[in-house]
Design an enzyme around this catalytic site. Structure first.
Site, PDB file in Angstrom:
ATOM      1  CE  LYS A   1       6.678   3.393  -2.642  1.00 48.47           C
ATOM      2  NZ  LYS A   1       7.224   2.419  -1.731  1.00 48.47           N
TER       3      LYS A   1
ATOM      4  CE  LYS B   1       4.241  -2.516   0.787  1.00 45.88           C
ATOM      5  NZ  LYS B   1       5.088  -1.823   0.860  1.00 45.88           N
TER       6      LYS B   1
END
Length: 324
Positions: A135, A237
């Protein structure tokens, strides 16, 4: 005879889980259980706080209404429901109809967080294709660039997936790229959504030769999968996108254009996570999915993730909030 039950769960999370500056102390969700009188199947409905458009309360109302339609043998339009409901219910139907293969792809791309020195050792010991995820965008872009460059320099067979969550201005994205040695940039498999807008992200990719991937953009109204210079992948997702059928359609469109489609977690429990691993093995067999989230939990639900030692909560111990 058809029957249905809806359970509600609350699972404790590791203390370090932060979503858009909000600490996630427990994961709340629903489990839909469908039976046709012979077989029983389950799906998970778990809107992700800060990311899903619907709340858990809205999802619950939607799910009850959809379940009643199914029990009444009405024609279902799954994607007219909120995405988490469309996903969970479609997964339960797929299981009920024995259409989801049992084999799963449990080789998740590990999410790198914590001490970089420890991570270098862990990544060096990885067998097979070495892909990890970092991230970025949470700290200064120069720091992010130095960390990414260090990993790529120290581990010569490592590829990285990076995710900025639209966190950078054009200037900050440039600062990040300046710290990545040009010879390492091709080993960034993709950087998800570096900039605030898709247009800025495309310009960033063109200027830096760093491939990008669409994640939030996939969920924008009117999104279509198309060939764009620098775009290597779409990240799907399902909890945020919708029904399994919708996800499969996106996967097939991406593959037709020579792009990767990566099935990724929205921090679902082990129940849905194992189903996503099976969907990934079935529909994206050449791609490592983004499912390295089980360690964010302190407990599993119903179905255990392979080689995970966390205790497993049973459905029998959950509150039943609706049944016919």
């Amino acid at each position: 005879m058809k029957t249905a039950k809806i359970y509600q769960y609350q699972l404790p999370m590791d203390s370090g889980v932060i979503l858009r500056e909000q600490r996630l102390q427990q994961r709340d969700g629903l489990v839909i259980e469908l039976s046709d009188g012979i077989h029983t199947a389950r799906g998970e409905v778990a809107p992700l706080p800060e990311f899903s458009q619907e709340t858990l309360e809205q999802a619950r109302e939607d799910l009850i209404s959809l379940t009643q339609s199914w029990l009444n043998n009405e024609e279902l339009d799954l994607d007219s429901n909120c995405p988490s409901v469309a996903f969970g219910f479609s997964m339960a139907l797929l299981e009920l109809e024995k259409q989801l293969p049992q084999e799963g792809n449990y080789q998740a791309a590990p999410l790198c967080s914590g001490d970089p020195d420890d991570l270098v050792v862990k990544l060096n010991e990885m067998s097979g294709k070495k892909i990890a995820k970092i991230k970025v965008g949470l700290y200064e872009p120069i720091r992010d660039g130095m960390v990414v460059n260090m990993f790529l320099e120290l581990i010569s067979d490592l590829s990285l997936r990076l995710d900025a969550n639209r966190g950078w201005t054009t200037k900050k994205a440039e600062q990040f790229a300046n710290y990545i040695h040009p010879q390492f940039r091709s080993r960034i498999e993709f950087l998800e959504e570096p900039c605030t807008t898709p247009e800025e992200s495309l310009a960033f990719s063109k200027a830096t030769n760093i491939a990008i991937a669409w994640d939030e953009t996939v969920r924008d109204d009117g999104f279509t999968v198309e060939t764009q210079e620098g775009v290597a992948a779409i990240v799907i997702k399902p909890t945020l996108v919708g029904s399994v059928e919708k996800c499969i359609s996106l996967i097939e469109q991406a593959h037709q254009l020579g792009m990767q489609a990566v099935i990724s977690s929205s921090i679902e429990s082990s129940l849905a996570l194992t189903q996503l691993a099976r969907l990934a093995a079935w529909k994206t067999p050449e791609t490592i999915p983004g499912l390295d989230t089980i360690d964010l939990f302190k407990m599993q639900l119903d179905t255990s993730w392979p080689n995970c030692d966390l205790p497993v909560a049973q459905l029998a111990d959950l509150e039943v909030i609706w049944e016919n």
